[in-house]
Scaffold this motif. Structure first.
Motif, mmCIF file in Angstrom:
data_model
loop_
_atom_site.group_PDB
_atom_site.id
_atom_site.type_symbol
_atom_site.label_atom_id
_atom_site.label_comp_id
_atom_site.label_asym_id
_atom_site.label_seq_id
_atom_site.Cartn_x
_atom_site.Cartn_y
_atom_site.Cartn_z
ATOM 1 N N SER A 189 0.829 -1.197 0.000
ATOM 2 C CA SER A 189 0.000 0.000 0.000
ATOM 3 C C SER A 189 0.866 1.251 0.000
ATOM 4 N N THR A 215 3.765 -2.656 -7.980
ATOM 5 C CA THR A 215 2.499 -3.355 -7.721
ATOM 6 C C THR A 215 2.624 -4.829 -8.037
ATOM 7 N N PRO A 265 -7.850 -3.946 4.445
ATOM 8 C CA PRO A 265 -8.188 -2.538 4.650
ATOM 9 C C PRO A 265 -7.298 -1.856 5.682
ATOM 10 N N LEU A 281 -6.943 5.448 -2.572
ATOM 11 C CA LEU A 281 -7.992 4.472 -2.855
ATOM 12 C C LEU A 281 -7.438 3.357 -3.721
ATOM 13 N N ALA A 282 -6.604 3.762 -4.682
ATOM 14 C CA ALA A 282 -5.999 2.746 -5.550
ATOM 15 C C ALA A 282 -5.150 1.795 -4.730
ATOM 16 N N VAL A 285 -5.384 0.984 -1.481
ATOM 17 C CA VAL A 285 -6.198 0.079 -0.665
ATOM 18 C C VAL A 285 -6.904 -0.935 -1.557
ATOM 19 N N GLY A 286 -7.409 -0.427 -2.690
ATOM 20 C CA GLY A 286 -8.083 -1.337 -3.613
ATOM 21 C C GLY A 286 -7.172 -2.418 -4.131
ATOM 22 N N ALA A 287 -5.944 -2.014 -4.509
ATOM 23 C CA ALA A 287 -4.997 -2.994 -5.008
ATOM 24 C C ALA A 287 -4.691 -4.028 -3.935
ATOM 25 N N LEU A 332 -6.652 -5.001 -1.506
ATOM 26 C CA LEU A 332 -7.804 -5.886 -1.379
ATOM 27 C C LEU A 332 -7.801 -6.941 -2.468
ATOM 28 N N LEU A 333 -7.578 -6.474 -3.694
ATOM 29 C CA LEU A 333 -7.587 -7.416 -4.813
ATOM 30 C C LEU A 333 -6.485 -8.450 -4.681
#
Lengths: 276, 872
Positions: B28, B295, B343, B384-385, B387-389, B391-392
């Motif tokens: 993150s 990433t 999260p 947001l990206a 945290v989203g990454a 999660l995915l």
């Protein structure tokens, strides 16, 4: 001691109309492949009636655990059929088998029966939870009380002794009121007094709840709690004993073990191979 | 239901999830940092300072644009110009004729050299930065109502007006005379281009702290001095009272027609800070490429840690399967566990990520790569990206890790929980083999390409190989540990060594998750760092062998005026003197634009080999040359690698954009070898001078006549009377390192450090987890008679095996990638400085040893009997 309660039901043979609780037809199980394949089960044929308490015994390597796993649907035999309550389970899909495990079969292992991260009560209710059913807390408490652990519902398995853990495992196995309970050496890791308590519980389940229990064991005293004992040797049935008592069970075991030693493993002393 | 199970597991044994948590946190942070940099690059803007009071500016488009076809669509790629593109100064009259315009003036800047005067008593050769501008721009760029002159009168021919602050600081006043040298030549210039001017007046300050002081000349004088008469950087326009900016802009647009740009608002800052465009591009590509690689690394690592944690709980999942959990329920439980962490880890990683981005931008600003007014653009999108990454990645990792425990029959699962399966799945092996083959194919393709194409393929090669390593991990680990374990097994390291060898071979799968991050970091860092070291090394070599001049004249200020080379050639004892003008050019490489360094050399090209040995491979430099003017860029010499990239040879025309955007198609007259260090495009100075911002030479190369006294020549050169002149020998040339190269070197090092750090953390974490899981095994060993020291030794040897395997595999990947790439860029094989490679290897080994020693010590503290009994 409560070895075998004098109960009319356990003396009777079941009606012919009622299908046997567990039935095996020509079940074979091979491990490995090709030349190095090992035949764990060589064609077992048997039927166990409802409401019976059967012990399965044999020297090590006789295929006891494999037999139990095949009968309980934990493993698929290489050939043959297994029927539970008259229903064939060998061709069922993994999902259907899983459903069976939740509702109609109970299983007690020798060790590592409980999820360490859940409380005792949560462990008991786990099968219902997995099935997505409403969790019957009252029943869980009642079963825990019956196994003598009524006040321990909120504890974690790590805080219980080995015997207490086994008793919780039995409570969990019974919570779905299954047709058959399979137990793999349930008293193997327990001291004599606790073992007696656990066996008494199992006997009680058969007598008062009408459960069918199939128990693998190597202990003649444990086997004497059962209605009958089946002997396995080299993957095949090697005899039965009705209304066993520890001495006759032990004698049979010695005969079987020394026969196996003389036949297959030439050199190893027969007399010394008592403990299976 | 699975939620409850997942939550219970995480709450009960949080330590086993610590590894995945840390991996997600780092991921993150890195994604936030690169996303913020990317956003900053896309939205960077500055407020105009010099032109704050000028609502409308007219300027030329400062970028090269090409149209790229993708099937039926066409998109535009653009690249900022290295030098300044100019507009016609006569546009100012056309604009002034518009009704809404109060005044319009052409504005341009050029550097000036100030000769030391009697008033300057310090006698140092330090040059105060001084910029020349046309006087009529002064009125148009000041706030309305401010008078331009604070003292004296407007400058005429032979006169100059200074900023009042600067004049005061230099103890100059109206009436004094100063000697200035400009890039262009005024009529009354001396031989070195210096001329004397009388200070006619003082000008009010423009209010730009940190900028150079201005020297204002009469418009036509300024035009000639700039070297580009008739052209301007921009036209400043002031409105009549009551005319709004939009209306003014519309009128100006009408006056100038479609060509030049009409700038208002923050867009005006691009005129003041021309490097803003380059800075934005660099930030965007940095954020984008680093973000992408980071990433992917993060996803790999998270998958590894989650899979390992799930694998260690095999018995639990077997039990669940036996009690009646469907495969789907198991998969969802594992995935939910991973997602519970994401999260929080993502949120915690945001702040460190922002701090990293802030530090990085600050470093880029202090190194001059980014104008100082640019501030970090902090927004919710990158966070947001991130945290989203996370999660995915957690979700994906969870599902992948759960595939095996979920599918097995419970009896199988119970058996396997104890011993790991010898063969990995078929699908995985096949995919891994495909990736390996793909990497090898790409490497061979890259070996045959040249220049940029090779460099671009390099990334594909590394990715393929890393994917292969991740998929074939257990197989490779087993193979490597078998081979490397041979010496250990022979007994030379005692019982500890042979135990270690057997253990690593049997548990290769579990160790693969520790080896893979090491391979990744070695491959990435190795490729990045050693590509850069190879380029630096080859450049330095080329500079050393290329500069055959005896003296190098340099400048402590903006540069050397054009006449210096001629003057130097006339000094007794000098054989040849060549002035070197540096610039950049842009060329098209496939679908992208790239920039190259350009060298403009003065004088007769046949004399060039006396000072500069470029290693000419084909053709001859004699044909290079021409007089001034755009039409005169008829001939060019190219670096061999560049020529191969463009697919041209001697005699072919090559399309280029010069620094100010002029398109030319000169014919190639020669190709030479030493372009990387010296300059990849060679033009005559006269042709190049019209297309650079300020035509001051950066150096003059002088070679002495045979038998001349070096010291005497050097002394004579020093007396040429050029302000801020420095005289050094050939070493002085190399000192002027390529600014851009040093920034990209630094950026590479930071990326390597961050990625390396991340992978190191992942590897350490995995090793620790694997060791802590062996409590029972260690207990059994000790019961069987192994001493504490032997157990520690065994763990140490295992750590060494892991580190060595990782280093070897990662090194092999880096080497396979570097060879074609370096051959394409520098024409030689990779240069691996021991000073960099050795510390890297040592760090990896120390990391591995440390991550096994510490938990090992904890394990050995337990009593063997308890440990062997398996009381967790």
């Amino acid at each position: 001691m409560g070895r075998r309660a004098e109960h009319p039901r356990s003396e009777q043979w079941p009606q012919q109309a009622e299908p046997p609780a567990v039935e095996l037809r020509a079940v074979r199980r091979l491990h490995g492949r090709g030349d190095s394949a090992v035949q764990a089960l060589r064609g077992i044929d048997l039927a166990l009636p409802r409401g019976s308490f059967t012990a399965v015994m044999g020297p090590s390597g006789s295929g006891k655990s494999t037999f139990l796993q095949c009968a309980a649907g934990l493993d698929r035999p290489s050939s043959g059929e297994v029927l539970l309550g008259g229903e064939e389970i060998t061709r069922l899909s993994e999902n259907r088998l899983t459903e069976l495990r939740r509702s109609r079969i109970g299983f007690v292992f020798q060790s590592f029966n409980l999820l360490p991260s859940l409380t005792v009560q949560q462990n008991v209710l786990l099968p219902q939870r997995l099935a997505g059913q409403r969790q019957d807390r009252r029943l869980a408490k009642e079963l825990l009380a019956r196994v003598g652990l009524g006040e321990h519902g909120a504890r974690r398995p790590g805080q219980l002794s080995g015997g207490q853990q086994q008793r919780v495992a039995i409570a969990r196995a019974l919570v779905t009121q299954p047709e058959v309970v399979f137990a793999d050496e349930p008293t193997g890791a327990l001291d004599t007094r606790t073992a007696q308590e656990v066996l008494g519980l199992l006997r009680q389940a058969v007598d008062s709840m009408g459960a069918t229990i199939v128990m693998v064991t190597h202990d003649p005293v444990a086997a004497s709690h059962a209605d009958r004992v089946l002997f396995l040797a080299d993957g095949a049935l090697a005899g039965t004993l009705e209304r066993p008592d520890p001495q006759s069970v032990a004698d049979r075991m010695i005969r079987l073990t020394s026969a196996a030693a003389a036949a297959g493993h030439g050199g190893a002393g027969g007399a010394g191979a008592v403990a299976a | 239901m699975t939620n409850g199970l997942a939550r219970a597991s995480v709450r009960f044994r949080p330590a086993s999830f610590a590894g995945s948590f840390v991996a997600l946190l780092f991921a993150s942070a890195i994604v936030t940092a690169s996303g913020t940099l990317l956003q900053t690059g896309l939205t960077a803007h500055l407020a105009p300072v010099r032109y704050a009071s000028t609502p409308v500016l007219v300027a030329a488009d400062q970028s090269v644009q090409i149209s790229v076809e993708h099937g039926k669509d066409a998109s535009t790629t653009s690249m900022p110009l290295p030098e300044t593109a100019r507009v016609d100064a006569a546009l100012a009259q056309r604009i002034a004729a518009e009704p809404g315009v109060a005044g319009a003036a052409a504005d341009f800047t050029f550097p000036l050299l100030l000769s030391p005067t009697a008033a300057r008593t310090d006698g140092s050769s330090a040059q105060p930065p001084l910029t020349g501008r046309p006087f009529s721009a002064a009125a148009e760029t000041l706030p309305a109502g401010t008078a331009a002159l604070t003292a004296g009168s407007a400058p005429g021919p032979g006169e100059v007006a200074l900023d009042s602050d600067a004049a005061q600081a230099a103890h100059l006043t109206v009436g004094d005379r100063i000697t200035l040298t400009a890039p262009g030549t005024p009529e009354s210039a001396g031989v070195t281009g210096a001329a004397s001017y009388r200070i006619s007046g003082l000008v009010a300050d423009q209010g730009a702290p940190g900028e150079a002081a201005n020297a204002w000349f009469a418009d036509d004088v300024a035009g000639r001095l700039s070297g580009h008469p008739g052209l301007a950087d921009t036209i400043a326009v002031q409105p009549r009272s009551g005319v709004g900016t939009a209306e003014l802009a519309r009128q100006v647009r009408q006056a100038v027609g479609p060509g030049p740009q009409v700038l208002t608002g923050d867009a005006r800052a691009t005129v003041e800070q021309p490097q803003l465009g380059e800075a934005r591009q660099m930030l965007t590509s940095l954020g984008g490429s680093f973000g992408g690689i980071a990433t992917m690394t993060a996803v790999f690592v998270v998958m590894g840690t989650v899979a390992l944690a799930a694998g260690q709980r095999g018995r639990e999942f077997a039990l669940l399967r036996a009690i009646g959990a469907t495969p789907r329920q198991i998969r969802r439980t594992i995935a939910t566990e991973a997602m519970l962490l994401a999260p929080t880890a993502g949120a915690l990683g945001v702040l460190p990520g922002l701090a990293l981005a802030r530090w990085w931008l600050g470093q880029l600003v202090s190194r001059g790569a980014v104008p100082s007014g640019v501030s970090l653009s902090v927004g919710p999108l990158p966070m947001l990206a991130a945290v989203g990454a996370g999660l995915l990645a957690a979700l994906g990792a969870g599902y992948l890790a759960a595939r095996r425990p979920a599918k097995l029959r419970p009896s199988q699962a119970l058996d396997e929980a104890a011993v790991e399966r010898a063969r990995p799945g078929v699908v995985r092996t096949v995919l891994g083999a495909v990736a390996l083959a793909g990497g090898v194919v790409l490497a061979t393709v890259a070996a045959r390409q040249a220049g940029d194409a090779a460099a671009n393929t390099a990334l594909g090669v590394v990715m393929c190989f890393l994917l292969a390593v991740a998929l074939l991990g257990p197989l490779l680990a087993r193979l490597a540990t078998t081979v490397l374990g041979l010496p250990l097994r022979s007994g030379c390291a005692g019982a500890a060594g042979s135990l270690a060898a057997d253990n690593t071979r049997a548990n290769a799968r579990r160790l693969a998750s520790a080896i893979t991050p090491i391979v990744m970091v070695t491959a990435f860092c190795g490729t990045l760092l050693f590509l850069q070291s190879t380029i630096s090394h080859v450049s330095a070599q080329q500079v050393r062998s290329g500069i055959v001049a005896d003296q190098v004249l340099g400048s402590a200020g903006p540069g050397l005026p054009a006449g210096v080379a001629g003057r130097a050639a006339q000094v007794p004892g000098v054989d040849a003197a060549v002035g070197v003008l540096r610039s950049s050019a842009v060329y098209r490489s496939g679908d992208t634009l790239a920039s190259v360094s350009v060298l403009g050399v003065s004088g007769d090209p046949a004399q060039l080999p006396r000072v500069l040995d470029l290693g000419v491979r084909s053709g001859s430099l004699d044909a290079l040359g021409g007089t001034g003017g755009a039409a005169a860029v008829r001939t060019v010499a190219l670096d061999v690698q560049l020529a191969e990239s463009l697919g041209v040879k001697v005699g072919d025309p090559v399309p280029l954009w010069l620094g100010d955007g002029t398109q030319v198609r000169p014919t190639v007259v020669a190709t030479y070898q030493r372009g990387l260090g010296l300059g990849q495009v060679l033009l005559s100075r006269a042709a190049l001078a019209d297309h650079v911002a300020a035509s001051f030479d950066s150096q003059v190369l002088v070679s002495d006549a045979p038998g001349a006294d070096r010291g005497a020549v050097a002394a004579a050169l020093g007396r040429l009377g050029v302000p801020a002149l420095t005289v050094t020998d050939a070493e002085g040339f190399g000192v002027q390192a390529d600014h851009e190269q040093s920034i990209s070197n630094w950026a590479n090092t930071v990326m390597a450090a961050v990625l390396g750090g991340f992978a190191a953390v992942a590897s350490a974490n995995t090793l620790m987890m694997t060791v802590l899981d062996r409590r029972r095994e260690v207990g059994l060993l000790r019961l069987a008679g192994t001493t504490r020291r032997q157990v520690r030794g065994m763990l140490r040897w295992e750590a060494l095996l892991v580190a060595t395997t990782g280093l070897l595999l990662g090194g092999a990947i880096a080497w396979t990638t570097l060879v074609p790439v370096t051959r394409g860029i520098t024409g030689s094989s990779p240069y691996i400085p021991t000073a960099v490679a050795l510390p890297l290897a040592v760090a990896v080994v120390v990391l591995a040893l440390g991550s096994t020693a510490l938990p090992g010590r904890a394990l050995l503290r337990a009593r063997p009997v308890e440990a062997a009994a398996g009381k967790q």
